[in-house]
Scaffold this motif. Structure first.
Motif, PDB file in Angstrom:
ATOM      1  N   GLU A  23      49.219  84.653  51.733  1.00  0.00           N
ATOM      2  CA  GLU A  23      50.481  84.506  51.007  1.00  0.00           C
ATOM      3  C   GLU A  23      50.595  85.467  49.823  1.00  0.00           C
ATOM      4  O   GLU A  23      51.664  86.004  49.555  1.00  0.00           O
ATOM      5  N   SER A  24      49.499  85.712  49.115  1.00  0.00           N
ATOM      6  CA  SER A  24      49.563  86.602  47.952  1.00  0.00           C
ATOM      7  C   SER A  24      49.901  88.031  48.355  1.00  0.00           C
ATOM      8  O   SER A  24      50.625  88.727  47.638  1.00  0.00           O
ATOM      9  N   VAL A  25      49.402  88.470  49.497  1.00  0.00           N
ATOM     10  CA  VAL A  25      49.719  89.811  49.992  1.00  0.00           C
ATOM     11  C   VAL A  25      51.204  89.893  50.346  1.00  0.00           C
ATOM     12  O   VAL A  25      51.881  90.877  50.030  1.00  0.00           O
ATOM     13  N   LEU A  26      51.727  88.843  50.980  1.00  0.00           N
ATOM     14  CA  LEU A  26      53.146  88.828  51.342  1.00  0.00           C
ATOM     15  C   LEU A  26      54.043  88.787  50.104  1.00  0.00           C
ATOM     16  O   LEU A  26      55.094  89.430  50.078  1.00  0.00           O
ATOM     17  N   ILE A  27      53.624  88.063  49.080  1.00  0.00           N
ATOM     18  CA  ILE A  27      54.399  88.002  47.834  1.00  0.00           C
ATOM     19  C   ILE A  27      54.438  89.379  47.183  1.00  0.00           C
ATOM     20  O   ILE A  27      55.491  89.839  46.750  1.00  0.00           O
ATOM     21  N   LEU A  28      53.296  90.048  47.116  1.00  0.00           N
ATOM     22  CA  LEU A  28      53.255  91.407  46.565  1.00  0.00           C
ATOM     23  C   LEU A  28      54.129  92.345  47.395  1.00  0.00           C
ATOM     24  O   LEU A  28      54.935  93.103  46.857  1.00  0.00           O
ATOM     25  N   GLY A  29      53.991  92.292  48.709  1.00  0.00           N
ATOM     26  CA  GLY A  29      54.786  93.149  49.589  1.00  0.00           C
ATOM     27  C   GLY A  29      56.273  92.914  49.447  1.00  0.00           C
ATOM     28  O   GLY A  29      57.066  93.864  49.406  1.00  0.00           O
ATOM     29  N   LYS A  30      56.661  91.656  49.339  1.00  0.00           N
ATOM     30  CA  LYS A  30      58.078  91.332  49.157  1.00  0.00           C
ATOM     31  C   LYS A  30      58.583  91.875  47.828  1.00  0.00           C
ATOM     32  O   LYS A  30      59.707  92.397  47.743  1.00  0.00           O
ATOM     33  N   GLY A  31      57.772  91.773  46.783  1.00  0.00           N
ATOM     34  CA  GLY A  31      58.167  92.293  45.475  1.00  0.00           C
ATOM     35  C   GLY A  31      58.346  93.804  45.481  1.00  0.00           C
ATOM     36  O   GLY A  31      59.325  94.328  44.938  1.00  0.00           O
ATOM     37  N   VAL A  32      57.405  94.507  46.113  1.00  0.00           N
ATOM     38  CA  VAL A  32      57.514  95.972  46.209  1.00  0.00           C
ATOM     39  C   VAL A  32      58.733  96.328  47.047  1.00  0.00           C
ATOM     40  O   VAL A  32      59.505  97.225  46.684  1.00  0.00           O
ATOM     41  N   TYR A  33      58.930  95.623  48.158  1.00  0.00           N
ATOM     42  CA  TYR A  33      60.103  95.857  49.003  1.00  0.00           C
ATOM     43  C   TYR A  33      61.391  95.668  48.198  1.00  0.00           C
ATOM     44  O   TYR A  33      62.291  96.504  48.234  1.00  0.00           O
ATOM     45  N   LYS A  34      61.460  94.569  47.457  1.00  0.00           N
ATOM     46  CA  LYS A  34      62.663  94.276  46.670  1.00  0.00           C
ATOM     47  C   LYS A  34      62.934  95.388  45.658  1.00  0.00           C
ATOM     48  O   LYS A  34      64.078  95.818  45.500  1.00  0.00           O
ATOM     49  N   ASP A  35      61.890  95.861  45.001  1.00  0.00           N
ATOM     50  CA  ASP A  35      62.050  96.895  43.976  1.00  0.00           C
ATOM     51  C   ASP A  35      62.411  98.259  44.544  1.00  0.00           C
ATOM     52  O   ASP A  35      63.175  99.001  43.932  1.00  0.00           O
ATOM     53  N   LEU A  36      61.859  98.606  45.694  1.00  0.00           N
ATOM     54  CA  LEU A  36      61.970  99.986  46.172  1.00  0.00           C
ATOM     55  C   LEU A  36      62.774 100.185  47.454  1.00  0.00           C
ATOM     56  O   LEU A  36      63.238 101.291  47.708  1.00  0.00           O
ATOM     57  N   CYS A  37      62.946  99.154  48.239  1.00  0.00           N
ATOM     58  CA  CYS A  37      63.497  99.350  49.583  1.00  0.00           C
ATOM     59  C   CYS A  37      64.900  98.777  49.786  1.00  0.00           C
ATOM     60  O   CYS A  37      65.607  99.193  50.709  1.00  0.00           O
ATOM     61  N   THR A  38      65.289  97.809  48.972  1.00  0.00           N
ATOM     62  CA  THR A  38      66.550  97.107  49.228  1.00  0.00           C
ATOM     63  C   THR A  38      67.790  97.966  49.063  1.00  0.00           C
ATOM     64  O   THR A  38      68.794  97.706  49.726  1.00  0.00           O
ATOM     65  N   ASN A  39      67.752  98.980  48.212  1.00  0.00           N
ATOM     66  CA  ASN A  39      68.932  99.834  48.057  1.00  0.00           C
ATOM     67  C   ASN A  39      69.346 100.481  49.367  1.00  0.00           C
ATOM     68  O   ASN A  39      70.537 100.715  49.592  1.00  0.00           O
ATOM     69  N   ARG A 125      49.276  98.733  48.056  1.00  0.00           N
ATOM     70  CA  ARG A 125      50.714  98.473  47.929  1.00  0.00           C
ATOM     71  C   ARG A 125      51.428  98.758  49.243  1.00  0.00           C
ATOM     72  O   ARG A 125      52.280  97.982  49.685  1.00  0.00           O
ATOM     73  N   ALA A 126      51.084  99.877  49.871  1.00  0.00           N
ATOM     74  CA  ALA A 126      51.710 100.209  51.152  1.00  0.00           C
ATOM     75  C   ALA A 126      51.347  99.184  52.219  1.00  0.00           C
ATOM     76  O   ALA A 126      52.201  98.792  53.027  1.00  0.00           O
ATOM     77  N   LEU A 127      50.104  98.741  52.226  1.00  0.00           N
ATOM     78  CA  LEU A 127      49.700  97.709  53.187  1.00  0.00           C
ATOM     79  C   LEU A 127      50.458  96.408  52.948  1.00  0.00           C
ATOM     80  O   LEU A 127      50.884  95.753  53.897  1.00  0.00           O
ATOM     81  N   SER A 128      50.643  96.036  51.692  1.00  0.00           N
ATOM     82  CA  SER A 128      51.347  94.783  51.409  1.00  0.00           C
ATOM     83  C   SER A 128      52.796  94.849  51.893  1.00  0.00           C
ATOM     84  O   SER A 128      53.321  93.874  52.438  1.00  0.00           O
ATOM     85  N   VAL A 129      53.444  95.998  51.726  1.00  0.00           N
ATOM     86  CA  VAL A 129      54.817  96.149  52.235  1.00  0.00           C
ATOM     87  C   VAL A 129      54.817  96.079  53.755  1.00  0.00           C
ATOM     88  O   VAL A 129      55.690  95.441  54.359  1.00  0.00           O
ATOM     89  N   THR A 130      53.836  96.699  54.382  1.00  0.00           N
ATOM     90  CA  THR A 130      53.754  96.677  55.846  1.00  0.00           C
ATOM     91  C   THR A 130      53.565  95.251  56.353  1.00  0.00           C
ATOM     92  O   THR A 130      54.222  94.826  57.305  1.00  0.00           O
ATOM     93  N   TYR A 131      52.673  94.493  55.712  1.00  0.00           N
ATOM     94  CA  TYR A 131      52.503  93.086  56.092  1.00  0.00           C
ATOM     95  C   TYR A 131      53.784  92.295  55.869  1.00  0.00           C
ATOM     96  O   TYR A 131      54.140  91.432  56.679  1.00  0.00           O
ATOM     97  N   TYR A 132      54.493  92.586  54.778  1.00  0.00           N
ATOM     98  CA  TYR A 132      55.757  91.889  54.540  1.00  0.00           C
ATOM     99  C   TYR A 132      56.759  92.200  55.651  1.00  0.00           C
ATOM    100  O   TYR A 132      57.421  91.304  56.173  1.00  0.00           O
ATOM    101  N   LEU A 133      56.856  93.472  56.029  1.00  0.00           N
ATOM    102  CA  LEU A 133      57.771  93.845  57.119  1.00  0.00           C
ATOM    103  C   LEU A 133      57.391  93.130  58.413  1.00  0.00           C
ATOM    104  O   LEU A 133      58.263  92.661  59.151  1.00  0.00           O
ATOM    105  N   GLU A 134      56.103  93.016  58.663  1.00  0.00           N
ATOM    106  CA  GLU A 134      55.647  92.284  59.855  1.00  0.00           C
ATOM    107  C   GLU A 134      56.105  90.838  59.789  1.00  0.00           C
ATOM    108  O   GLU A 134      56.498  90.244  60.802  1.00  0.00           O
ATOM    109  N   SER A 135      56.122  90.263  58.591  1.00  0.00           N
ATOM    110  CA  SER A 135      56.464  88.847  58.442  1.00  0.00           C
ATOM    111  C   SER A 135      57.959  88.562  58.623  1.00  0.00           C
ATOM    112  O   SER A 135      58.321  87.409  58.824  1.00  0.00           O
TER     113      SER A 135
END
Length: 138
Positions: A23-39, A125-135
């Motif tokens: 869960e902590s990896v997914l939370i980090l990945g979601k946060g990075v995604y939100k900051d950098l990818c949502t635009n 950081r890149a791995l956490s975003v990748t895991y988030y995308l997988e989720s």
């Protein structure tokens, strides 16, 4: 630098337990995604970001990556695109930033880490975003 990021991540992937992140990896990945990818990719990952329509190539729906890959999430490819960007021949200029360089510079400058540690931080950081995308696959 990119080769080191990729090799560090591949080592981490070999250790990873069948694509399941805690869960902590997914939370980090979601946060990075939100900051950098949502635009570009939208809050929901479906490509409806605020500036996505301005590009020559519309940002893809990231929730369908598995569906576009015979039902299997393309983990190494997704990671590599995050680290190195993606060249799409014949579709206009490259629009997606090379996040590996950004993560590395951020770790070196803002975090005060050594070069070796910043490579590990960038890969993480890149791995956490990748895991988030997988989720978020549908």
């Amino acid at each position: 630098m990119k080769l080191k990021l990729i090799s560090h991540a591949l080592a981490a992937l070999c250790i990873a337990n069948s694509g399941q992140a805690d869960e902590s990896v997914l939370i980090l990945g979601k946060g990075v995604y939100k900051d950098l990818c949502t635009n570009c990719h939208g809050v929901d990952g479906k490509g409806g970001g605020d500036i996505g329509e301005l590009f020559a190539v519309t940002p893809p729906d990231l929730t369908k990556m598995s569906a576009r890959n015979d039902g299997k999430f393309p983990f190494p490819k997704a990671y590599q695109i995050i680290i190195s960007g993606q060249k799409v021949a014949g579709h206009g200029p490259l629009e997606m930033p090379v996040w590996g360089d950004y993560f590395m510079a951020d770790a070196l400058q803002d975090r005060g880490l050594s070069k070796s540690d910043s490579i590990d931080a960038a890969a993480g950081r890149a791995l956490s975003v990748t895991y988030y995308l997988e989720s978020i696959q549908e």
